[in-house]
Design a protein around this motif. Structure first.
Motif, PDB file in Angstrom:
ATOM      1  N   ALA A   6     -29.946  26.021 -55.325  1.00  0.00           N
ATOM      2  CA  ALA A   6     -30.375  27.231 -54.626  1.00  0.00           C
ATOM      3  C   ALA A   6     -31.249  26.870 -53.429  1.00  0.00           C
ATOM      4  O   ALA A   6     -31.141  27.473 -52.357  1.00  0.00           O
ATOM      5  N   GLY A   7     -32.110  25.863 -53.607  1.00  0.00           N
ATOM      6  CA  GLY A   7     -32.957  25.439 -52.498  1.00  0.00           C
ATOM      7  C   GLY A   7     -32.146  24.867 -51.359  1.00  0.00           C
ATOM      8  O   GLY A   7     -32.418  25.143 -50.176  1.00  0.00           O
ATOM      9  N   ARG A   8     -31.137  24.059 -51.688  1.00  0.00           N
ATOM     10  CA  ARG A   8     -30.279  23.511 -50.642  1.00  0.00           C
ATOM     11  C   ARG A   8     -29.473  24.596 -49.962  1.00  0.00           C
ATOM     12  O   ARG A   8     -29.216  24.532 -48.750  1.00  0.00           O
ATOM     13  N   ALA A   9     -29.047  25.602 -50.731  1.00  0.00           N
ATOM     14  CA  ALA A   9     -28.308  26.714 -50.134  1.00  0.00           C
ATOM     15  C   ALA A   9     -29.189  27.477 -49.144  1.00  0.00           C
ATOM     16  O   ALA A   9     -28.734  27.866 -48.060  1.00  0.00           O
ATOM     17  N   ARG A  10     -30.452  27.691 -49.498  1.00  0.00           N
ATOM     18  CA  ARG A  10     -31.367  28.377 -48.572  1.00  0.00           C
ATOM     19  C   ARG A  10     -31.582  27.544 -47.314  1.00  0.00           C
ATOM     20  O   ARG A  10     -31.609  28.086 -46.203  1.00  0.00           O
ATOM     21  N   LEU A  11     -31.739  26.226 -47.484  1.00  0.00           N
ATOM     22  CA  LEU A  11     -31.903  25.359 -46.322  1.00  0.00           C
ATOM     23  C   LEU A  11     -30.668  25.406 -45.435  1.00  0.00           C
ATOM     24  O   LEU A  11     -30.772  25.447 -44.200  1.00  0.00           O
ATOM     25  N   ALA A  12     -29.473  25.434 -46.049  1.00  0.00           N
ATOM     26  CA  ALA A  12     -28.231  25.487 -45.265  1.00  0.00           C
ATOM     27  C   ALA A  12     -28.156  26.774 -44.459  1.00  0.00           C
ATOM     28  O   ALA A  12     -27.784  26.764 -43.278  1.00  0.00           O
ATOM     29  N   VAL A  13     -28.521  27.902 -45.089  1.00  0.00           N
ATOM     30  CA  VAL A  13     -28.476  29.189 -44.382  1.00  0.00           C
ATOM     31  C   VAL A  13     -29.484  29.206 -43.243  1.00  0.00           C
ATOM     32  O   VAL A  13     -29.182  29.674 -42.131  1.00  0.00           O
ATOM     33  N   LEU A  14     -30.685  28.700 -43.491  1.00  0.00           N
ATOM     34  CA  LEU A  14     -31.701  28.661 -42.440  1.00  0.00           C
ATOM     35  C   LEU A  14     -31.265  27.771 -41.276  1.00  0.00           C
ATOM     36  O   LEU A  14     -31.459  28.112 -40.102  1.00  0.00           O
ATOM     37  N   ALA A  15     -30.663  26.601 -41.594  1.00  0.00           N
ATOM     38  CA  ALA A  15     -30.201  25.709 -40.533  1.00  0.00           C
ATOM     39  C   ALA A  15     -29.085  26.359 -39.733  1.00  0.00           C
ATOM     40  O   ALA A  15     -29.016  26.212 -38.499  1.00  0.00           O
ATOM     41  N   LEU A  16     -28.191  27.091 -40.403  1.00  0.00           N
ATOM     42  CA  LEU A  16     -27.111  27.776 -39.690  1.00  0.00           C
ATOM     43  C   LEU A  16     -27.669  28.845 -38.758  1.00  0.00           C
ATOM     44  O   LEU A  16     -27.245  28.956 -37.596  1.00  0.00           O
ATOM     45  N   LEU A  17     -28.618  29.625 -39.264  1.00  0.00           N
ATOM     46  CA  LEU A  17     -29.239  30.641 -38.415  1.00  0.00           C
ATOM     47  C   LEU A  17     -29.955  29.988 -37.237  1.00  0.00           C
ATOM     48  O   LEU A  17     -29.901  30.478 -36.103  1.00  0.00           O
ATOM     49  N   GLY A  18     -30.606  28.843 -37.498  1.00  0.00           N
ATOM     50  CA  GLY A  18     -31.296  28.143 -36.429  1.00  0.00           C
ATOM     51  C   GLY A  18     -30.345  27.660 -35.356  1.00  0.00           C
ATOM     52  O   GLY A  18     -30.658  27.718 -34.152  1.00  0.00           O
ATOM     53  N   SER A  19     -29.166  27.176 -35.773  1.00  0.00           N
ATOM     54  CA  SER A  19     -28.192  26.689 -34.791  1.00  0.00           C
ATOM     55  C   SER A  19     -27.697  27.805 -33.881  1.00  0.00           C
ATOM     56  O   SER A  19     -27.263  27.554 -32.753  1.00  0.00           O
ATOM     57  N   ILE A  20     -27.773  29.061 -34.351  1.00  0.00           N
ATOM     58  CA  ILE A  20     -27.372  30.211 -33.539  1.00  0.00           C
ATOM     59  C   ILE A  20     -28.537  30.707 -32.678  1.00  0.00           C
ATOM     60  O   ILE A  20     -28.384  31.042 -31.503  1.00  0.00           O
ATOM     61  N   LEU A  21     -29.751  30.711 -33.274  1.00  0.00           N
ATOM     62  CA  LEU A  21     -30.905  31.272 -32.580  1.00  0.00           C
ATOM     63  C   LEU A  21     -31.408  30.382 -31.451  1.00  0.00           C
ATOM     64  O   LEU A  21     -31.896  30.892 -30.436  1.00  0.00           O
ATOM     65  N   VAL A  22     -31.306  29.047 -31.621  1.00  0.00           N
ATOM     66  CA  VAL A  22     -31.854  28.142 -30.600  1.00  0.00           C
ATOM     67  C   VAL A  22     -31.239  28.409 -29.226  1.00  0.00           C
ATOM     68  O   VAL A  22     -31.977  28.608 -28.238  1.00  0.00           O
ATOM     69  N   PRO A  23     -29.909  28.424 -29.063  1.00  0.00           N
ATOM     70  CA  PRO A  23     -29.362  28.709 -27.726  1.00  0.00           C
ATOM     71  C   PRO A  23     -29.630  30.142 -27.273  1.00  0.00           C
ATOM     72  O   PRO A  23     -29.804  30.387 -26.071  1.00  0.00           O
ATOM     73  N   LEU A  24     -29.707  31.097 -28.220  1.00  0.00           N
ATOM     74  CA  LEU A  24     -29.996  32.475 -27.826  1.00  0.00           C
ATOM     75  C   LEU A  24     -31.410  32.594 -27.257  1.00  0.00           C
ATOM     76  O   LEU A  24     -31.642  33.293 -26.263  1.00  0.00           O
ATOM     77  N   VAL A  25     -32.368  31.913 -27.902  1.00  0.00           N
ATOM     78  CA  VAL A  25     -33.738  31.941 -27.398  1.00  0.00           C
ATOM     79  C   VAL A  25     -33.825  31.244 -26.046  1.00  0.00           C
ATOM     80  O   VAL A  25     -34.543  31.678 -25.130  1.00  0.00           O
ATOM     81  N   ALA A  26     -33.081  30.138 -25.882  1.00  0.00           N
ATOM     82  CA  ALA A  26     -33.161  29.359 -24.647  1.00  0.00           C
ATOM     83  C   ALA A  26     -32.468  30.038 -23.479  1.00  0.00           C
ATOM     84  O   ALA A  26     -32.924  29.929 -22.329  1.00  0.00           O
ATOM     85  N   ALA A  27     -31.363  30.740 -23.729  1.00  0.00           N
ATOM     86  CA  ALA A  27     -30.575  31.278 -22.601  1.00  0.00           C
ATOM     87  C   ALA A  27     -30.124  32.714 -22.797  1.00  0.00           C
ATOM     88  O   ALA A  27     -29.417  33.248 -21.939  1.00  0.00           O
ATOM     89  N   GLY A  28     -30.495  33.341 -23.893  1.00  0.00           N
ATOM     90  CA  GLY A  28     -30.071  34.714 -24.122  1.00  0.00           C
ATOM     91  C   GLY A  28     -28.565  34.810 -24.268  1.00  0.00           C
ATOM     92  O   GLY A  28     -27.906  33.900 -24.791  1.00  0.00           O
ATOM     93  N   LEU A  29     -27.992  35.877 -23.766  1.00  0.00           N
ATOM     94  CA  LEU A  29     -26.547  36.067 -23.885  1.00  0.00           C
ATOM     95  C   LEU A  29     -25.760  35.077 -23.038  1.00  0.00           C
ATOM     96  O   LEU A  29     -24.559  34.891 -23.240  1.00  0.00           O
ATOM     97  N   ARG A  30     -26.447  34.426 -22.078  1.00  0.00           N
ATOM     98  CA  ARG A  30     -25.761  33.406 -21.289  1.00  0.00           C
ATOM     99  C   ARG A  30     -25.347  32.202 -22.140  1.00  0.00           C
ATOM    100  O   ARG A  30     -24.533  31.384 -21.713  1.00  0.00           O
ATOM    101  N   SER A  31     -25.937  32.090 -23.342  1.00  0.00           N
ATOM    102  CA  SER A  31     -25.572  30.981 -24.217  1.00  0.00           C
ATOM    103  C   SER A  31     -24.089  31.015 -24.564  1.00  0.00           C
ATOM    104  O   SER A  31     -23.478  29.970 -24.808  1.00  0.00           O
ATOM    105  N   VAL A  32     -23.504  32.226 -24.584  1.00  0.00           N
ATOM    106  CA  VAL A  32     -22.063  32.325 -24.841  1.00  0.00           C
ATOM    107  C   VAL A  32     -21.293  31.613 -23.734  1.00  0.00           C
ATOM    108  O   VAL A  32     -20.310  30.909 -23.979  1.00  0.00           O
TER     109      VAL A  32
END
Length: 459
Positions: A6-32
């Motif tokens: 369960a702990g590894r699953a939570r870490l996986a979900v957090l890392a996945l969300l982070g991989s999406i949020l990092v470019p969004l924070v850096a460039a907004g919708l231009r990240s697409v």
């Protein structure tokens, strides 16, 4: 096990969300837009590689330049607009999320794995072991690791392959006739396959000593390729596994049989002395010229045609991007052949490779039997690195549990692999605590390299 999973699953979900949020924070919708730029760079690089391999002259030079310039240009654009580090961080988080998600879904050890770990399946020591050694294999590993002396000290009868052609299978059959109750090979995978077939036919154990150049078979058994002599521990402190053998017509293989482009390249007499030059010289004709393969395959009723290359393996290989076992086989006892088909006949198909499995250029299947044919009477085949020519069509099949393999009880490469893919809905449920337990693995086949032998062939 549940808390850790369960702990590894939570870490996986957090890392996945982070991989999406990092470019969004850096460039907004231009990240697409930046994602599309990266995909375009990969597609252009794929086109460049295709031109470099499938053509000659100016187009080959242009392709080589494009395959380098496209990714370099993308990286330069990322750096110029301060997107390089966000992109690299996002990629790292995505890789972390997929890897951790797979381990989170990995079930606990099976009964046979527990038996192997606790030593409950220790095999009886052989009374008359026989070992065939190739002194030239692996750049002289037999001599460098003093394998002859160590094997004889362990009570083995050692036979050395001398110069010139020797019938390896006949040597092994003669050894069995003379009373050998274990056959072993210190050499490459091609020699391993020939003796393994004799061991399977006579139902005697087989021992792998990784003294070849690559020794993929030993790697998938978890053996230490950097210390070939460690395999001799299996004589006194070993377990016995039941694993499959693959057949291409009447030729056995422990790793794979390759058809098409690669198999045709290695038929060239100049290949052994000038591999890269010979490959570049022959590939254009094999990929787009009159010598193009045009292979067809039928895998358990499913047909695939117009193939440039085809790899059939004794059990399926993992994906090259699998961080846990890149390009390796998770198990050797599934009773199935792995099938990897390559279909890239033009520039557009090469560009579509960036879509992965959806491109249609790379097809992966599993089957118990595969029939390979072409519009020729014979087919060149690379069987465990050895070139042969077989009548067309070639029927490849798996012989489940055919080989008894003796391995040391403790092996460095037997760490348990995760699930084959990241099942994100299941990972999310596990992270939220709504997935109380894994399906019982005891109801399925073990996921290790092979079944621990407990008396019967299918134990």
């Amino acid at each position: 096990m549940l808390g850790g999973s369960a702990g590894r699953a939570r870490l996986a979900v957090l890392a996945l969300l982070g991989s999406i949020l990092v470019p969004l924070v850096a460039a907004g919708l231009r990240s697409v837009l930046w994602v599309l730029v990266g995909i375009a760079g990969l597609a252009l690089a794929a086109v460049g590689v295709w031109w470099a391999l499938a053509h000659t002259g100016a187009l080959r030079v242009l392709g080589a330049a494009l395959s380098v310039a496209a990714p370099v240009t993308v990286l330069a654009l990322y750096a110029a607009y301060d997107m390089l580090w966000p992109a690299l961080l996002s990629l790292a988080l995505w890789v972390l999320s997929v890897t951790v998600a797979r381990t989170a879904l990995s079930p606990g050890p099976t009964a046979s794995e527990q038996a192997e770990q606790t030593g409950q399946a220790v095999a009886e020591a052989p009374h008359s072991p026989w070992i065939l050694m190739n002194p030239r294999s692996g750049g002289g590993k037999v001599g460098r690791f003093h394998l002859v002396e160590k094997a004889r000290a362990a009570g083995c009868r050692v036979v050395l392959l001398e110069g010139g052609h020797q019938d390896v299978a006949e040597l092994a059959r003669r050894a069995v006739t003379e009373g050998a109750d274990l056959l072993a090979v210190a050499g490459g995978d091609g020699t391993q396959a020939l003796v393994a077939e004799v061991a399977a036919r006579h139902d005697v154990p087989f021992l792998v000593i990784p003294a070849g150049t690559r020794n993929h078979f030993a790697l998938d058994l978890g053996l230490d390729r950097d210390d070939p002599a460690a395999a001799l521990e299996a004589l006194t402190h070993g377990v016995e596994l039941r694993i499959d053998l693959g057949y291409a017509a009447d030729r056995v293989f422990v790793n794979n049989a390759s058809f098409g482009t690669y198999a045709s390249v290695v038929t060239d007499p100049a290949y052994r002395d000038a591999k890269a030059r010979t490959t570049l010289r022959t590939l254009p004709g094999l990929l787009t010229g009159e010598g193009a393969s045009g292979l067809r395959a039928r895998a358990d009723g499913e047909s695939v045609d117009d193939l440039q290359a085809l790899l059939i393996s004794n059990n399926p290989y993992g994906r090259a991007v699998d961080a846990a076992r890149p390009g390796r086989r998770k198990r050797l006892d599934s009773g199935l052949l792995g099938v990897v088909c390559v279909r890239v006949g033009n520039t557009a198909q090469a560009a579509r490779l960036v879509r992965g499995a959806r491109s249609g250029g790379l097809i992966r299947l599993s089957a118990g039997e595969v029939t390979v044919e072409a519009d020729t009477d014979t087919l060149p085949v690379g069987i465990d690195g050895e070139h042969v020519v077989l009548p067309s069509p070639v029927v490849c099949r798996s012989d489940p549990g055919a080989l008894r393999v003796r391995v040391p009880r403790r092996r460095p490469g037997t760490s348990r692999a995760g699930a084959a893919t990241a099942d994100w809905p299941r990972v999310a449920r596990l992270a939220l605590g709504s997935l109380p337990q894994f399906p019982g693995r005891g109801q399925h086949e073990p996921s290790g390299p092979g079944r621990v032998r407990g008396g019967g062939r299918d134990s």
